[in-house]
Write a protein that holds these residues in place. Structure first.
Motif, PDB file in Angstrom:
ATOM      1  N   ALA A 138       9.265 -19.129  65.008  1.00  0.00           N
ATOM      2  CA  ALA A 138       7.603 -17.907  63.926  1.00  0.00           C
ATOM      3  C   ALA A 138       8.830 -16.245  64.098  1.00  0.00           C
ATOM      4  O   ALA A 138       8.651 -15.640  62.826  1.00  0.00           O
ATOM      5  CB  ALA A 138       6.746 -17.129  64.871  1.00  0.00           C
ATOM      6  N   ASP A 139       9.164 -15.650  64.855  1.00  0.00           N
ATOM      7  CA  ASP A 139      10.377 -14.814  64.834  1.00  0.00           C
ATOM      8  C   ASP A 139      11.413 -14.717  63.701  1.00  0.00           C
ATOM      9  O   ASP A 139      11.524 -14.155  63.097  1.00  0.00           O
ATOM     10  CB  ASP A 139      11.059 -14.052  66.156  1.00  0.00           C
ATOM     11  N   LYS A 140      11.929 -15.646  63.968  1.00  0.00           N
ATOM     12  CA  LYS A 140      12.829 -16.064  62.475  1.00  0.00           C
ATOM     13  C   LYS A 140      12.131 -16.352  60.445  1.00  0.00           C
ATOM     14  O   LYS A 140      12.862 -15.242  60.373  1.00  0.00           O
ATOM     15  CB  LYS A 140      13.712 -17.142  62.440  1.00  0.00           C
ATOM     16  N   LYS A 141      10.646 -16.851  60.858  1.00  0.00           N
ATOM     17  CA  LYS A 141       9.894 -16.593  59.799  1.00  0.00           C
ATOM     18  C   LYS A 141       9.517 -15.460  59.424  1.00  0.00           C
ATOM     19  O   LYS A 141       9.534 -14.376  58.216  1.00  0.00           O
ATOM     20  CB  LYS A 141       8.891 -17.089  59.997  1.00  0.00           C
ATOM     21  N   ILE A 142       9.678 -14.408  60.962  1.00  0.00           N
ATOM     22  CA  ILE A 142       9.102 -12.729  60.317  1.00  0.00           C
ATOM     23  C   ILE A 142       9.769 -12.112  59.645  1.00  0.00           C
ATOM     24  O   ILE A 142      10.017 -11.417  58.953  1.00  0.00           O
ATOM     25  CB  ILE A 142       8.135 -12.467  61.869  1.00  0.00           C
ATOM     26  N   GLN A 143      11.782 -12.071  60.228  1.00  0.00           N
ATOM     27  CA  GLN A 143      12.447 -11.508  59.873  1.00  0.00           C
ATOM     28  C   GLN A 143      12.454 -11.494  58.646  1.00  0.00           C
ATOM     29  O   GLN A 143      12.782 -10.412  57.542  1.00  0.00           O
ATOM     30  CB  GLN A 143      13.166 -11.220  61.037  1.00  0.00           C
ATOM     31  N   GLN A 144      12.261 -12.793  58.130  1.00  0.00           N
ATOM     32  CA  GLN A 144      12.763 -12.998  56.504  1.00  0.00           C
ATOM     33  C   GLN A 144      11.997 -12.232  55.743  1.00  0.00           C
ATOM     34  O   GLN A 144      12.235 -11.858  54.936  1.00  0.00           O
ATOM     35  CB  GLN A 144      13.283 -15.118  56.375  1.00  0.00           C
ATOM     36  N   LEU A 145      10.592 -12.516  55.645  1.00  0.00           N
ATOM     37  CA  LEU A 145       9.011 -12.191  55.369  1.00  0.00           C
ATOM     38  C   LEU A 145      10.051 -10.705  55.395  1.00  0.00           C
ATOM     39  O   LEU A 145       8.952  -9.737  53.760  1.00  0.00           O
ATOM     40  CB  LEU A 145       7.955 -12.825  55.418  1.00  0.00           C
ATOM     41  N   ASN A 146      10.034  -9.911  56.276  1.00  0.00           N
ATOM     42  CA  ASN A 146       9.989  -8.593  56.063  1.00  0.00           C
ATOM     43  C   ASN A 146      11.322  -8.152  55.289  1.00  0.00           C
ATOM     44  O   ASN A 146      11.500  -7.294  54.599  1.00  0.00           O
ATOM     45  CB  ASN A 146      10.551  -8.017  57.227  1.00  0.00           C
ATOM     46  N   GLN A 147      12.876  -8.867  54.976  1.00  0.00           N
ATOM     47  CA  GLN A 147      13.425  -8.810  54.539  1.00  0.00           C
ATOM     48  C   GLN A 147      12.611  -9.507  52.892  1.00  0.00           C
ATOM     49  O   GLN A 147      13.493  -8.434  51.809  1.00  0.00           O
ATOM     50  CB  GLN A 147      14.780  -9.876  54.792  1.00  0.00           C
ATOM     51  N   LEU A 148      12.106  -9.643  52.918  1.00  0.00           N
ATOM     52  CA  LEU A 148      11.668  -9.430  51.043  1.00  0.00           C
ATOM     53  C   LEU A 148      10.549  -8.777  51.070  1.00  0.00           C
ATOM     54  O   LEU A 148       9.828  -8.991  49.977  1.00  0.00           O
ATOM     55  CB  LEU A 148      10.952 -11.620  50.776  1.00  0.00           C
ATOM     56  N   GLY A 149      10.484  -8.171  51.916  1.00  0.00           N
ATOM     57  CA  GLY A 149       9.117  -6.629  51.167  1.00  0.00           C
ATOM     58  C   GLY A 149       7.698  -6.895  51.714  1.00  0.00           C
ATOM     59  O   GLY A 149       6.595  -5.930  51.132  1.00  0.00           O
ATOM     60  N   PHE A 150       7.709  -8.069  52.858  1.00  0.00           N
ATOM     61  CA  PHE A 150       5.979  -8.436  53.134  1.00  0.00           C
ATOM     62  C   PHE A 150       5.913  -7.626  54.623  1.00  0.00           C
ATOM     63  O   PHE A 150       6.731  -7.173  55.538  1.00  0.00           O
ATOM     64  CB  PHE A 150       5.896  -9.377  53.029  1.00  0.00           C
ATOM     65  N   ARG A 151       4.612  -7.455  54.601  1.00  0.00           N
ATOM     66  CA  ARG A 151       4.160  -6.162  56.225  1.00  0.00           C
ATOM     67  C   ARG A 151       3.807  -7.450  57.022  1.00  0.00           C
ATOM     68  O   ARG A 151       2.987  -7.990  57.130  1.00  0.00           O
ATOM     69  CB  ARG A 151       3.772  -5.773  56.045  1.00  0.00           C
ATOM     70  N   ALA A 152       4.847  -8.185  57.561  1.00  0.00           N
ATOM     71  CA  ALA A 152       4.917 -10.460  58.282  1.00  0.00           C
ATOM     72  C   ALA A 152       5.006  -9.512  60.113  1.00  0.00           C
ATOM     73  O   ALA A 152       5.536  -8.645  60.128  1.00  0.00           O
ATOM     74  CB  ALA A 152       5.849 -10.426  58.187  1.00  0.00           C
ATOM     75  N   SER A 153       3.886 -10.246  60.381  1.00  0.00           N
ATOM     76  CA  SER A 153       3.638 -10.391  61.422  1.00  0.00           C
ATOM     77  C   SER A 153       3.238 -11.367  62.367  1.00  0.00           C
ATOM     78  O   SER A 153       2.651 -12.247  62.227  1.00  0.00           O
ATOM     79  CB  SER A 153       2.606  -8.731  62.285  1.00  0.00           C
ATOM     80  N   TYR A 154       3.411 -11.551  63.784  1.00  0.00           N
ATOM     81  CA  TYR A 154       3.334 -12.270  64.968  1.00  0.00           C
ATOM     82  C   TYR A 154       1.777 -11.477  64.764  1.00  0.00           C
ATOM     83  O   TYR A 154       1.214 -11.191  65.656  1.00  0.00           O
ATOM     84  CB  TYR A 154       4.444 -12.730  65.685  1.00  0.00           C
ATOM     85  N   LEU A 155       0.968 -13.123  64.745  1.00  0.00           N
ATOM     86  CA  LEU A 155      -0.315 -13.128  65.271  1.00  0.00           C
ATOM     87  C   LEU A 155      -0.808 -13.805  66.634  1.00  0.00           C
ATOM     88  O   LEU A 155      -1.735 -13.878  67.188  1.00  0.00           O
ATOM     89  CB  LEU A 155      -1.112 -14.174  64.199  1.00  0.00           C
ATOM     90  N   GLY A 156      -0.031 -14.297  67.193  1.00  0.00           N
ATOM     91  CA  GLY A 156       0.243 -15.003  68.872  1.00  0.00           C
ATOM     92  C   GLY A 156      -0.084 -16.761  68.803  1.00  0.00           C
ATOM     93  O   GLY A 156       0.247 -17.391  67.312  1.00  0.00           O
ATOM     94  N   ALA A 157      -0.250 -17.711  69.429  1.00  0.00           N
ATOM     95  CA  ALA A 157      -0.265 -18.956  69.422  1.00  0.00           C
ATOM     96  C   ALA A 157      -2.171 -19.079  69.478  1.00  0.00           C
ATOM     97  O   ALA A 157      -3.131 -18.803  70.226  1.00  0.00           O
ATOM     98  CB  ALA A 157      -0.181 -19.360  70.849  1.00  0.00           C
ATOM     99  N   ASN A 158      -2.518 -20.149  68.917  1.00  0.00           N
ATOM    100  CA  ASN A 158      -3.599 -20.124  68.977  1.00  0.00           C
ATOM    101  C   ASN A 158      -3.532 -21.522  69.272  1.00  0.00           C
ATOM    102  O   ASN A 158      -3.107 -21.586  70.529  1.00  0.00           O
ATOM    103  CB  ASN A 158      -3.902 -21.035  67.027  1.00  0.00           C
ATOM    104  N   THR A 159      -4.778 -22.668  69.779  1.00  0.00           N
ATOM    105  CA  THR A 159      -5.471 -23.193  70.499  1.00  0.00           C
ATOM    106  C   THR A 159      -5.066 -24.468  70.562  1.00  0.00           C
ATOM    107  O   THR A 159      -4.727 -25.356  71.869  1.00  0.00           O
ATOM    108  CB  THR A 159      -7.493 -22.943  70.146  1.00  0.00           C
ATOM    109  N   PHE A 160      -3.629 -25.168  69.470  1.00  0.00           N
ATOM    110  CA  PHE A 160      -3.266 -25.619  68.992  1.00  0.00           C
ATOM    111  C   PHE A 160      -1.732 -25.709  70.031  1.00  0.00           C
ATOM    112  O   PHE A 160      -0.812 -26.497  70.304  1.00  0.00           O
ATOM    113  CB  PHE A 160      -3.260 -26.396  68.041  1.00  0.00           C
ATOM    114  N   GLY A 161      -1.748 -24.201  70.414  1.00  0.00           N
ATOM    115  CA  GLY A 161      -0.518 -23.617  70.889  1.00  0.00           C
ATOM    116  C   GLY A 161       0.890 -23.692  70.016  1.00  0.00           C
ATOM    117  O   GLY A 161       1.903 -23.335  69.806  1.00  0.00           O
ATOM    118  N   LEU A 162       0.527 -23.379  68.286  1.00  0.00           N
ATOM    119  CA  LEU A 162       1.224 -23.427  67.525  1.00  0.00           C
ATOM    120  C   LEU A 162       1.078 -21.784  67.427  1.00  0.00           C
ATOM    121  O   LEU A 162       0.515 -20.611  67.019  1.00  0.00           O
ATOM    122  CB  LEU A 162       0.965 -23.708  65.861  1.00  0.00           C
ATOM    123  N   HIS A 163       2.432 -21.298  66.919  1.00  0.00           N
ATOM    124  CA  HIS A 163       2.575 -19.323  67.154  1.00  0.00           C
ATOM    125  C   HIS A 163       2.505 -19.292  65.399  1.00  0.00           C
ATOM    126  O   HIS A 163       2.648 -19.462  64.566  1.00  0.00           O
ATOM    127  CB  HIS A 163       3.636 -19.318  67.307  1.00  0.00           C
TER     128      HIS A 163
END
Length: 317
Positions: A258-283
Protein backbone atom coordinates in the motif's frame (compact mmCIF):
# COMPACT_ATOMS: atom_id res chain seq x y z
CA UNK A 1 -21.17 -49.88 -96.65
CA UNK A 2 -23.43 -50.36 -93.63
CA UNK A 3 -23.59 -46.73 -92.58
CA UNK A 4 -26.20 -47.40 -89.87
CA UNK A 5 -23.74 -49.71 -88.09
CA UNK A 6 -21.26 -46.87 -87.54
CA UNK A 7 -24.07 -44.52 -86.51
CA UNK A 8 -25.09 -47.01 -83.82
CA UNK A 9 -21.54 -47.20 -82.45
CA UNK A 10 -21.25 -43.41 -82.26
CA UNK A 11 -24.61 -43.04 -80.50
CA UNK A 12 -23.17 -44.92 -77.51
CA UNK A 13 -20.49 -42.20 -77.17
CA UNK A 14 -22.12 -39.01 -78.43
CA UNK A 15 -25.51 -37.33 -78.24
CA UNK A 16 -25.48 -36.04 -81.81
CA UNK A 17 -24.43 -37.89 -84.97
CA UNK A 18 -24.80 -35.96 -88.26
CA UNK A 19 -25.19 -37.69 -91.62
CA UNK A 20 -23.91 -35.02 -94.06
CA UNK A 21 -26.64 -33.87 -96.45
CA UNK A 22 -29.31 -36.04 -94.78
CA UNK A 23 -29.92 -35.08 -91.13
CA UNK A 24 -28.84 -35.81 -87.57
CA UNK A 25 -29.77 -38.35 -84.92
CA UNK A 26 -30.02 -36.81 -81.44
CA UNK A 27 -29.91 -38.65 -78.10
CA UNK A 28 -31.39 -37.30 -74.86
CA UNK A 29 -31.04 -38.98 -71.46
CA UNK A 30 -34.32 -40.06 -69.83
CA UNK A 31 -34.67 -40.96 -66.15
CA UNK A 32 -36.05 -44.23 -64.86
CA UNK A 33 -39.85 -44.43 -65.06
CA UNK A 34 -42.63 -46.64 -63.71
CA UNK A 35 -45.19 -47.94 -66.15
CA UNK A 36 -48.45 -47.96 -64.18
CA UNK A 37 -50.10 -50.16 -66.81
CA UNK A 38 -47.60 -53.02 -66.82
CA UNK A 39 -46.21 -52.26 -63.32
CA UNK A 40 -42.59 -52.32 -64.48
CA UNK A 41 -39.60 -50.10 -63.70
CA UNK A 42 -37.56 -49.07 -66.73
CA UNK A 43 -33.86 -48.12 -66.26
CA UNK A 44 -32.48 -44.74 -67.40
CA UNK A 45 -32.03 -44.63 -71.15
CA UNK A 46 -31.24 -42.45 -74.17
CA UNK A 47 -34.23 -41.39 -76.24
CA UNK A 48 -33.46 -40.93 -79.97
CA UNK A 49 -34.89 -38.28 -82.24
CA UNK A 50 -34.18 -37.09 -85.80
CA UNK A 51 -33.61 -33.53 -87.07
CA UNK A 52 -33.55 -33.09 -90.85
CA UNK A 53 -32.32 -29.48 -90.50
CA UNK A 54 -28.87 -30.51 -89.21
CA UNK A 55 -27.16 -31.52 -92.47
CA UNK A 56 -23.76 -29.76 -92.22
CA UNK A 57 -20.80 -32.11 -92.01
CA UNK A 58 -19.20 -31.84 -88.57
CA UNK A 59 -16.55 -34.45 -89.47
CA UNK A 60 -17.45 -36.89 -86.67
CA UNK A 61 -19.05 -39.67 -88.75
CA UNK A 62 -16.68 -39.44 -91.72
CA UNK A 63 -13.55 -39.33 -89.54
CA UNK A 64 -14.68 -42.32 -87.49
CA UNK A 65 -15.48 -44.51 -90.52
CA UNK A 66 -12.27 -43.56 -92.36
CA UNK A 67 -10.25 -44.48 -89.26
CA UNK A 68 -12.00 -47.83 -88.82
CA UNK A 69 -11.81 -48.80 -92.51
CA UNK A 70 -8.33 -47.20 -92.92
CA UNK A 71 -9.22 -45.04 -95.88
CA UNK A 72 -8.74 -41.37 -96.63
CA UNK A 73 -11.15 -38.77 -95.35
CA UNK A 74 -12.01 -37.50 -98.88
CA UNK A 75 -12.81 -40.96 -100.20
CA UNK A 76 -14.97 -41.81 -97.19
CA UNK A 77 -16.76 -38.45 -97.43
CA UNK A 78 -17.79 -39.29 -101.01
CA UNK A 79 -19.10 -42.71 -99.93
CA UNK A 80 -21.16 -41.17 -97.14
CA UNK A 81 -22.62 -38.60 -99.57
CA UNK A 82 -23.69 -41.37 -101.93
CA UNK A 83 -25.43 -43.25 -99.09
CA UNK A 84 -27.14 -40.04 -98.01
CA UNK A 85 -28.48 -39.41 -101.53
CA UNK A 86 -29.67 -43.01 -101.75
CA UNK A 87 -31.62 -42.66 -98.48
CA UNK A 88 -33.26 -39.44 -99.62
CA UNK A 89 -34.26 -41.03 -102.91
CA UNK A 90 -35.91 -43.94 -101.12
CA UNK A 91 -37.83 -41.55 -98.88
CA UNK A 92 -39.07 -39.47 -101.86
CA UNK A 93 -40.41 -42.63 -103.43
CA UNK A 94 -42.59 -43.11 -100.31
CA UNK A 95 -40.47 -46.00 -99.15
CA UNK A 96 -40.04 -46.52 -95.41
CA UNK A 97 -36.37 -46.50 -94.45
CA UNK A 98 -35.59 -49.04 -91.76
CA UNK A 99 -32.26 -48.62 -89.94
CA UNK A 100 -31.45 -51.61 -87.68
CA UNK A 101 -31.16 -50.78 -83.94
CA UNK A 102 -32.02 -47.13 -84.69
CA UNK A 103 -35.56 -46.76 -86.02
CA UNK A 104 -37.79 -46.12 -89.05
CA UNK A 105 -37.88 -43.02 -91.28
CA UNK A 106 -40.62 -41.95 -93.72
CA UNK A 107 -42.18 -38.86 -95.26
CA UNK A 108 -45.57 -37.58 -94.18
CA UNK A 109 -48.16 -35.95 -96.43
CA UNK A 110 -46.45 -32.54 -96.17
CA UNK A 111 -43.05 -33.97 -97.10
CA UNK A 112 -41.54 -33.82 -93.59
CA UNK A 113 -39.36 -36.66 -92.36
CA UNK A 114 -40.93 -38.68 -89.55
CA UNK A 115 -38.92 -40.89 -87.20
CA UNK A 116 -39.96 -43.75 -84.92
CA UNK A 117 -37.06 -45.03 -82.75
CA UNK A 118 -36.60 -48.63 -81.73
CA UNK A 119 -36.80 -48.91 -77.94
CA UNK A 120 -35.12 -52.31 -77.72
CA UNK A 121 -31.63 -50.75 -77.67
CA UNK A 122 -30.46 -48.58 -74.76
CA UNK A 123 -27.58 -46.29 -75.81
CA UNK A 124 -26.89 -45.10 -72.23
CA UNK A 125 -23.66 -46.86 -71.23
CA UNK A 126 -24.25 -46.30 -67.51
CA UNK A 127 -27.37 -48.50 -67.79
CA UNK A 128 -25.57 -51.32 -69.56
CA UNK A 129 -26.97 -54.69 -68.50
CA UNK A 130 -30.06 -53.21 -66.88
CA UNK A 131 -33.49 -54.44 -67.90
CA UNK A 132 -37.05 -53.63 -66.95
CA UNK A 133 -38.00 -54.79 -63.47
CA UNK A 134 -41.53 -56.03 -62.81
CA UNK A 135 -43.17 -54.85 -59.60
CA UNK A 136 -46.36 -56.21 -58.10
CA UNK A 137 -48.82 -53.52 -56.98
CA UNK A 138 -49.45 -53.10 -53.26
CA UNK A 139 -53.14 -53.76 -52.71
CA UNK A 140 -53.62 -51.98 -49.40
CA UNK A 141 -57.32 -51.29 -49.91
CA UNK A 142 -58.03 -54.93 -50.82
CA UNK A 143 -56.29 -56.18 -47.69
CA UNK A 144 -58.23 -53.72 -45.56
CA UNK A 145 -61.53 -54.88 -47.06
CA UNK A 146 -60.61 -58.52 -46.42
CA UNK A 147 -59.85 -57.78 -42.76
CA UNK A 148 -63.20 -56.00 -42.35
CA UNK A 149 -65.04 -58.95 -43.87
CA UNK A 150 -63.15 -61.37 -41.63
CA UNK A 151 -64.06 -59.38 -38.52
CA UNK A 152 -67.72 -59.46 -39.52
CA UNK A 153 -67.70 -63.22 -40.05
CA UNK A 154 -65.76 -64.08 -36.87
CA UNK A 155 -67.12 -62.09 -33.91
CA UNK A 156 -64.97 -61.94 -30.81
CA UNK A 157 -66.55 -62.46 -27.39
CA UNK A 158 -64.69 -61.65 -24.20
CA UNK A 159 -65.72 -63.54 -21.08
CA UNK A 160 -64.70 -61.97 -17.78
CA UNK A 161 -62.61 -64.20 -15.55
CA UNK A 162 -64.22 -65.32 -12.36
CA UNK A 163 -62.17 -64.66 -9.27
CA UNK A 164 -62.49 -66.20 -5.87
CA UNK A 165 -63.76 -63.98 -3.15
CA UNK A 166 -61.18 -63.13 -0.52
CA UNK A 167 -62.26 -61.62 2.81
CA UNK A 168 -58.84 -59.97 3.30
CA UNK A 169 -58.84 -58.14 -0.07
CA UNK A 170 -60.59 -54.91 1.20
CA UNK A 171 -58.07 -54.62 4.05
CA UNK A 172 -55.19 -55.08 1.66
CA UNK A 173 -56.58 -52.29 -0.49
CA UNK A 174 -56.81 -49.90 2.48
CA UNK A 175 -53.29 -50.84 3.60
CA UNK A 176 -51.92 -50.12 0.14
CA UNK A 177 -53.62 -46.71 0.10
CA UNK A 178 -52.19 -45.91 3.56
CA UNK A 179 -48.65 -46.92 2.56
CA UNK A 180 -48.91 -44.87 -0.63
CA UNK A 181 -50.02 -41.78 1.31
CA UNK A 182 -47.26 -42.27 3.87
CA UNK A 183 -44.58 -42.61 1.14
CA UNK A 184 -45.93 -39.52 -0.62
CA UNK A 185 -45.83 -37.51 2.64
CA UNK A 186 -42.27 -38.58 3.41
CA UNK A 187 -41.17 -37.72 -0.10
CA UNK A 188 -42.84 -34.31 0.11
CA UNK A 189 -41.23 -33.64 3.51
CA UNK A 190 -37.79 -34.55 2.20
CA UNK A 191 -38.34 -32.30 -0.84
CA UNK A 192 -39.43 -29.44 1.46
CA UNK A 193 -36.36 -29.90 3.66
CA UNK A 194 -34.08 -29.93 0.62
CA UNK A 195 -35.64 -26.71 -0.67
CA UNK A 196 -35.20 -25.05 2.74
CA UNK A 197 -31.54 -26.14 2.90
CA UNK A 198 -30.88 -24.86 -0.61
CA UNK A 199 -32.48 -21.51 0.17
CA UNK A 200 -30.39 -21.19 3.34
CA UNK A 201 -27.18 -21.94 1.39
CA UNK A 202 -28.18 -19.47 -1.32
CA UNK A 203 -28.79 -16.74 1.28
CA UNK A 204 -25.41 -17.41 2.89
CA UNK A 205 -23.61 -17.29 -0.46
CA UNK A 206 -25.42 -14.10 -1.44
CA UNK A 207 -24.48 -12.50 1.88
CA UNK A 208 -20.83 -13.43 1.37
CA UNK A 209 -20.86 -12.06 -2.19
CA UNK A 210 -22.46 -8.82 -1.04
CA UNK A 211 -19.94 -8.38 1.76
CA UNK A 212 -17.04 -8.96 -0.65
CA UNK A 213 -18.39 -6.79 -3.47
CA UNK A 214 -17.37 -3.11 -3.57
CA UNK A 215 -20.17 -0.64 -3.90
CA UNK A 216 -19.97 2.05 -6.48
CA UNK A 217 -21.94 5.27 -6.56
CA UNK A 218 -23.52 6.11 -9.91
CA UNK A 219 -25.41 9.23 -10.98
CA UNK A 220 -27.86 9.06 -13.89
CA UNK A 221 -28.68 12.78 -14.17
CA UNK A 222 -27.62 16.24 -12.95
CA UNK A 223 -30.22 16.10 -10.18
CA UNK A 224 -28.41 15.63 -6.87
CA UNK A 225 -28.91 12.19 -5.43
CA UNK A 226 -28.06 10.83 -2.05
CA UNK A 227 -24.92 8.71 -2.23
CA UNK A 228 -25.20 5.17 -0.93
CA UNK A 229 -23.12 4.85 2.21
CA UNK A 230 -22.06 2.13 4.54
CA UNK A 231 -20.08 2.00 7.73
CA UNK A 232 -16.38 1.20 7.44
CA UNK A 233 -14.01 0.89 10.35
CA UNK A 234 -10.98 2.86 9.29
CA UNK A 235 -7.78 3.45 11.17
CA UNK A 236 -6.97 7.05 10.18
CA UNK A 237 -3.52 8.46 9.75
CA UNK A 238 -2.39 11.72 11.29
CA UNK A 239 -2.46 14.65 8.87
CA UNK A 240 -4.99 12.83 6.58
CA UNK A 241 -7.57 15.04 4.87
CA UNK A 242 -10.90 14.41 6.58
CA UNK A 243 -13.06 13.73 3.53
CA UNK A 244 -16.08 11.44 3.53
CA UNK A 245 -15.79 10.33 -0.13
CA UNK A 246 -12.64 8.54 -1.30
CA UNK A 247 -11.56 7.61 -4.85
CA UNK A 248 -10.06 4.18 -4.14
CA UNK A 249 -6.92 3.07 -6.00
CA UNK A 250 -6.73 -0.39 -4.45
CA UNK A 251 -6.78 -2.63 -1.40
CA UNK A 252 -3.60 -4.50 -0.50
CA UNK A 253 -2.94 -7.41 1.78
CA UNK A 254 0.38 -6.04 3.00
CA UNK A 255 0.98 -2.51 4.24
CA UNK A 256 4.30 -2.31 2.36
CA UNK A 257 2.50 -2.70 -0.96
CA UNK A 258 0.00 0.00 0.00
CA UNK A 259 2.85 2.45 0.88
CA UNK A 260 4.53 1.65 -2.42
CA UNK A 261 1.32 2.40 -4.31
CA UNK A 262 0.93 5.72 -2.48
CA UNK A 263 4.46 6.72 -3.45
CA UNK A 264 3.84 5.87 -7.13
CA UNK A 265 0.58 7.84 -7.25
CA UNK A 266 2.12 10.89 -5.59
CA UNK A 267 4.89 10.87 -8.17
CA UNK A 268 2.18 10.98 -10.84
CA UNK A 269 0.61 14.08 -9.28
CA UNK A 270 -2.23 12.53 -7.26
CA UNK A 271 -3.00 13.38 -3.63
CA UNK A 272 -2.79 9.74 -2.63
CA UNK A 273 -3.34 8.73 0.99
CA UNK A 274 -3.55 5.69 3.20
CA UNK A 275 -7.04 5.05 4.60
CA UNK A 276 -6.17 2.18 6.91
CA UNK A 277 -7.34 -1.44 7.01
CA UNK A 278 -10.92 -2.38 6.34
CA UNK A 279 -12.93 -5.13 8.03
CA UNK A 280 -11.31 -7.73 5.77
CA UNK A 281 -7.79 -6.72 6.80
CA UNK A 282 -6.96 -5.10 3.45
CA UNK A 283 -4.99 -1.84 3.43
CA UNK A 284 -6.92 0.82 1.49
CA UNK A 285 -5.20 3.44 -0.75
CA UNK A 286 -7.08 6.45 -2.18
CA UNK A 287 -6.26 8.65 -5.17
CA UNK A 288 -7.90 11.53 -3.34
CA UNK A 289 -10.53 12.31 -0.67
CA UNK A 290 -13.40 14.79 -0.94
CA UNK A 291 -16.17 16.22 1.23
CA UNK A 292 -18.33 17.19 -1.74
CA UNK A 293 -19.92 14.11 -3.43
CA UNK A 294 -20.08 15.85 -6.81
CA UNK A 295 -16.41 16.72 -6.60
CA UNK A 296 -15.61 13.11 -5.66
CA UNK A 297 -17.57 11.81 -8.63
CA UNK A 298 -15.79 14.14 -11.06
CA UNK A 299 -12.46 13.01 -9.64
CA UNK A 300 -13.50 9.37 -10.11
CA UNK A 301 -14.43 9.99 -13.75
CA UNK A 302 -11.11 11.78 -14.39
CA UNK A 303 -9.11 8.91 -12.87
CA UNK A 304 -10.97 6.33 -14.93
CA UNK A 305 -10.34 8.26 -18.14
CA UNK A 306 -6.66 8.98 -17.57
CA UNK A 307 -5.24 6.34 -15.27
CA UNK A 308 -7.27 3.25 -14.29
CA UNK A 309 -10.75 2.02 -15.15
CA UNK A 310 -10.73 -0.10 -11.97
CA UNK A 311 -11.00 2.91 -9.64
CA UNK A 312 -14.12 3.11 -7.53
CA UNK A 313 -15.80 5.43 -5.05
CA UNK A 314 -16.27 4.66 -1.35
CA UNK A 315 -18.15 6.86 1.10
CA UNK A 316 -17.39 6.73 4.82
CA UNK A 317 -19.50 8.25 7.57
Amino acid sequence: MALEHYITELLYRYNCVVIPGFGAFLAQTKSSVLDTTTHTFSPPTKMLSFNEQLTSNDGLLVSYISKVEKTSYEAMSQKVDRVSEEWKTRLRSNEKLELPHIGELWLNESGKVQFQPYEQVNYLTSSFGFSSLPSSPVLRENLKERVVVLEQKVPFAFTPEKRKENSFRPYLKYAAVFLLALATGLTGFRSYQEVQNREQLARQEAQEQISKRIQEATFFSNRPMELPTFTLDVITKKGLEKGTHHVIAGAFRFRANADKKIQQLNQLGFRASYLGANTFGLHMVAYSSHNDPKEALEALKQVRRTHSSDAWLKSVK
